[in-house]
Structure formats: C-alpha cells, structure tokens
Design an enzyme around this catalytic site. Structure first.
Site, PDB file in Angstrom:
ATOM      1  N   TYR A   1     -15.505  -4.706   9.266  1.00 18.71           N
ATOM      2  CA  TYR A   1     -14.060  -4.518   9.413  1.00 18.71           C
ATOM      3  C   TYR A   1     -13.716  -3.717  10.782  1.00 18.71           C
ATOM      4  O   TYR A   1     -13.017  -4.283  10.848  1.00 18.71           O
ATOM      5  CB  TYR A   1     -13.859  -2.142   8.705  1.00 18.71           C
ATOM      6  CG  TYR A   1     -12.695  -1.289   9.238  1.00 18.71           C
ATOM      7  CD1 TYR A   1     -12.014  -1.805   8.446  1.00 18.71           C
ATOM      8  CD2 TYR A   1     -13.018  -0.700  10.159  1.00 18.71           C
ATOM      9  CE1 TYR A   1     -10.934  -1.284   8.181  1.00 18.71           C
ATOM     10  CE2 TYR A   1     -11.609   0.217  10.495  1.00 18.71           C
ATOM     11  CZ  TYR A   1     -10.319  -0.803   9.534  1.00 18.71           C
ATOM     12  OH  TYR A   1      -9.595   0.312   9.773  1.00 18.71           O
TER      13      TYR A   1
ATOM     14  N   PHE B   1      -9.121   6.934   3.461  1.00 17.64           N
ATOM     15  CA  PHE B   1      -9.742   5.894   3.828  1.00 17.64           C
ATOM     16  C   PHE B   1     -11.449   6.061   3.990  1.00 17.64           C
ATOM     17  O   PHE B   1     -12.241   5.180   3.215  1.00 17.64           O
ATOM     18  CB  PHE B   1      -9.188   5.949   5.396  1.00 17.64           C
ATOM     19  CG  PHE B   1      -9.730   4.668   6.528  1.00 17.64           C
ATOM     20  CD1 PHE B   1      -9.685   3.109   6.288  1.00 17.64           C
ATOM     21  CD2 PHE B   1     -11.438   5.414   7.237  1.00 17.64           C
ATOM     22  CE1 PHE B   1     -10.021   2.989   7.061  1.00 17.64           C
ATOM     23  CE2 PHE B   1     -11.653   5.044   7.897  1.00 17.64           C
ATOM     24  CZ  PHE B   1     -11.868   2.721   7.735  1.00 17.64           C
TER      25      PHE B   1
ATOM     26  N   VAL C   1      -2.561  -7.512  -3.130  1.00 15.88           N
ATOM     27  CA  VAL C   1      -2.135  -8.565  -1.663  1.00 15.88           C
ATOM     28  C   VAL C   1      -3.689  -9.277  -1.201  1.00 15.88           C
ATOM     29  O   VAL C   1      -3.514 -10.025  -1.046  1.00 15.88           O
ATOM     30  CB  VAL C   1      -1.874  -7.726  -1.004  1.00 15.88           C
ATOM     31  CG1 VAL C   1      -0.822  -6.827  -0.468  1.00 15.88           C
ATOM     32  CG2 VAL C   1      -3.223  -6.561   0.560  1.00 15.88           C
TER      33      VAL C   1
ATOM     34  N   GLY D   1       0.705  -1.306   0.066  1.00 12.96           N
ATOM     35  CA  GLY D   1       0.226   0.080  -0.330  1.00 12.96           C
ATOM     36  C   GLY D   1       0.688   0.894  -0.231  1.00 12.96           C
ATOM     37  O   GLY D   1       0.148   2.241   0.048  1.00 12.96           O
ATOM     38  N   ALA D   2       2.077   0.768  -0.854  1.00 16.04           N
ATOM     39  CA  ALA D   2       3.164   2.449  -0.695  1.00 16.04           C
ATOM     40  C   ALA D   2       2.621   3.649  -1.415  1.00 16.04           C
ATOM     41  O   ALA D   2       3.369   4.474  -1.554  1.00 16.04           O
ATOM     42  CB  ALA D   2       4.697   1.785  -0.753  1.00 16.04           C
TER      43      ALA D   2
ATOM     44  N   ARG E   1      -1.227  -1.112  -5.990  1.00 17.05           N
ATOM     45  CA  ARG E   1      -2.012  -1.818  -7.493  1.00 17.05           C
ATOM     46  C   ARG E   1      -1.691  -0.264  -8.616  1.00 17.05           C
ATOM     47  O   ARG E   1      -1.963  -0.635  -9.341  1.00 17.05           O
ATOM     48  CB  ARG E   1      -3.455  -1.556  -7.266  1.00 17.05           C
ATOM     49  CG  ARG E   1      -3.139  -2.782  -6.297  1.00 17.05           C
ATOM     50  CD  ARG E   1      -4.743  -2.538  -5.658  1.00 17.05           C
ATOM     51  NE  ARG E   1      -5.413  -2.403  -5.180  1.00 17.05           N
ATOM     52  CZ  ARG E   1      -6.714  -1.857  -4.470  1.00 17.05           C
ATOM     53  NH1 ARG E   1      -7.462  -2.288  -5.982  1.00 17.05           N
ATOM     54  NH2 ARG E   1      -7.083   0.060  -4.073  1.00 17.05           N
TER      55      ARG E   1
ATOM     56  N   PRO F   1      -3.727   3.205  14.806  1.00 19.29           N
ATOM     57  CA  PRO F   1      -3.707   4.258  14.522  1.00 19.29           C
ATOM     58  C   PRO F   1      -6.280   4.840  14.476  1.00 19.29           C
ATOM     59  O   PRO F   1      -6.419   4.079  14.921  1.00 19.29           O
ATOM     60  CB  PRO F   1      -3.324   4.711  13.289  1.00 19.29           C
ATOM     61  CG  PRO F   1      -2.983   4.144  12.231  1.00 19.29           C
ATOM     62  CD  PRO F   1      -3.470   2.367  12.867  1.00 19.29           C
ATOM     63  N   GLY F   2      -5.772   5.923  15.429  1.00 17.86           N
ATOM     64  CA  GLY F   2      -7.355   6.470  15.676  1.00 17.86           C
ATOM     65  C   GLY F   2      -7.251   7.023  14.301  1.00 17.86           C
ATOM     66  O   GLY F   2      -7.361   6.542  13.104  1.00 17.86           O
TER      67      GLY F   2
ATOM     68  N   VAL G   1      -7.112   9.130  10.825  1.00 22.93           N
ATOM     69  CA  VAL G   1      -5.857   9.955   9.858  1.00 22.93           C
ATOM     70  C   VAL G   1      -6.738  10.251   8.779  1.00 22.93           C
ATOM     71  O   VAL G   1      -6.905   9.376   7.933  1.00 22.93           O
ATOM     72  CB  VAL G   1      -5.565   8.073  10.168  1.00 22.93           C
ATOM     73  CG1 VAL G   1      -3.744   8.968   8.994  1.00 22.93           C
ATOM     74  CG2 VAL G   1      -4.130   7.577  10.908  1.00 22.93           C
TER      75      VAL G   1
END
Length: 251
Positions: free
Chosen positions: A151, A188, A59, A9-10, A34, A181-182, A184
């Site tokens: 999720y 997303f 992935v 996921g870079a 991707r 993380p909370g 971000v």
C-alpha cells in the site's frame, strides 16, 4: 461558464465529500464509481445546485475506463478538473505473508487506475491549454510503515506521478495538486481489514481522526486558488497524529 469536474470514487468518503464541496463552488460534476445506487442518490441530492451526471465503472478496468469517458456527451467533454480519488488498501501484514490478490487490487486501483483516468482526460486539457489534476495520495506515500509495504509503495507511486505530471503538464497550463491525508475515518479500514468492523474501529480509538470533509475542504481550496497559484502538495494530519504511525491516543 461553470467548470466541470470528474471525481472518481465519488460514491463515498473523500470523493463524495469533494463532490459536495465542489457543488458549493458551482462546479458541475461527473460522478464516477462502481455503486450505481449511491451515485444516483448523490446526483439527485446535488442536482438542485449544479448539473450532474454519473458514470459507473471500475478504474482498474482499462477498457471500461476509456469506454466510460468516451461515452460522455459533448456538453460534458470539456473537463476542467480531474480528481483521482478512487483507491484502497487491502490487507495488513508483512510482505512475506502478503496475498498477491491484495497487491493486484492496490496497484491496479491506486496506480494504474489513476493513470488510465489521466490518460483519458488530459489530452483534452492539453488541447484547451488549461486544467487541474488532483491526485489523492497518503501520508503512507511519504512514510513507509511495517505491514503496509505494498500500500505504501502504491501511494509513493502516486507521489512520483504527481511530481512527474507537474513537470510534463505545467507547460500546457495544467495544474497538478497532490493531497496526502493522514488518518481519515471513512470506509478505508473496513476495506483493509476485509469487513472486520471491530478491528477497523480500533484504528480510530482514543483520538479525533480527520473527516472526509476535511480533505474535501483542502481539495476545494486548491482548485479555487487564483489562476497564478498552483498548490503543489498538501499533507493533512489529525491534530493527534505526528507521523504515519505515531498517534497520541487518550486512554
């Protein structure tokens, strides 16, 4: 000798920020994702500072994942750090109204994709007697909330996998770090709400959310800790966020 990190996921968000943080630590990079053009742009941007290469695959595709890792030339095969970052949320609503296509997307990416990469990379780490795996979980893996059942379940699985990997792999000199993380502000919410920009923007209204760079800083801290130190688990929240769904917003 420089370390080599593989980041899934870079092409954006936390993965991209992590690549940039690692470059500052002189860690060579295998950038995975991707979106070929974004990977190429990032590789070119970081190329003056560290060695980089890219792998384009999803992935969720087990065969494609193993084929991609197997395609690495010999100089890239000794992977020191694996960052299992790829993953997403799809849809938001009660489980009885959920779309099984969304469930598959989350479980295939957040759980099975993480396992595929770990399976592809860790045998080499075990053989060399060293390595570091960083799994990106979520506050949602620690605190389930309404309308996010699947999720949350997928990220709870990441929490369990991180703990289990640590139990299995510490004996081989492999560190395992779980990052939760909370809120971000990345792509997303746009993905979760299927491109509804107005709805995605409302998630971050009235407070200052975390940035991808904040999470990348914690990942860099974990992988740069002294050899005798293992950072097992980090939960990171925005200053205005007290729990998964408790955010104190300014009107």
């Amino acid at each position: 000798m420089s370390r080599i990190a593989l980041i899934t996921g870079a092409s954006s968000g936390i993965g991209k920020a992590t690549a940039e943080a690692f470059a500052k630590s002189n860690i060579d990079l295998i950038l995975c994702g991707r979106r070929r053009e974004r990977l190429r742009e990032l590789s070119e941007a970081l190329g003056p500072y560290v060695k980089t290469t890219t792998l384009e695959f999803d992935v969720r595709d087990r065969t494609g994942t193993f084929k991609a890792i197997d395609s690495l030339p010999s100089e890239w095969r000794n992977i020191d750090i694996l960052v299992n970052n790829a993953g997403n949320a799809h849809g938001f609503g009660p489980v009885d109204e959920g779309d099984p296509e969304d469930w598959d997307a989350m479980l295939d990416s957040n759980v099975k994709g993480l396992l595929y990469l770990t399976k592809a990379v860790t045998p080499g780490m075990v053989q060399r007697g060293r390595g570091h795996i960083v799994n990106i979980s979520s506050i949602a893996g620690k605190q389930t909330y309404a309308n996010g059942t699947v999720y949350c379940a997928s990220k709870a699985a990441v929490e369990a996998l991180s703990e289990g990997m640590r139990l299995d792999l510490t004996q081989h000199g492999i560190k395992v770090t779980n990052i939760a993380p909370g809120a971000v502000e990345t792509e997303f919410s746009m993905v979760r709400f299927k491109g509804d920009e107005a709805r995605a923007d409302k998630v971050y209204e009235g407070f200052v959310p975390l940035r991808a760079e904040d999470i990348a800083d914690s990942i860099a801290y974990a992988v740069n800790a002294p050899a005798h130190v293992m950072i097992a688990d980090i939960t990171i929240l925005a200053a205005a966020q007290a729990a998964a769904t408790t955010v104190y917003r300014k009107s």
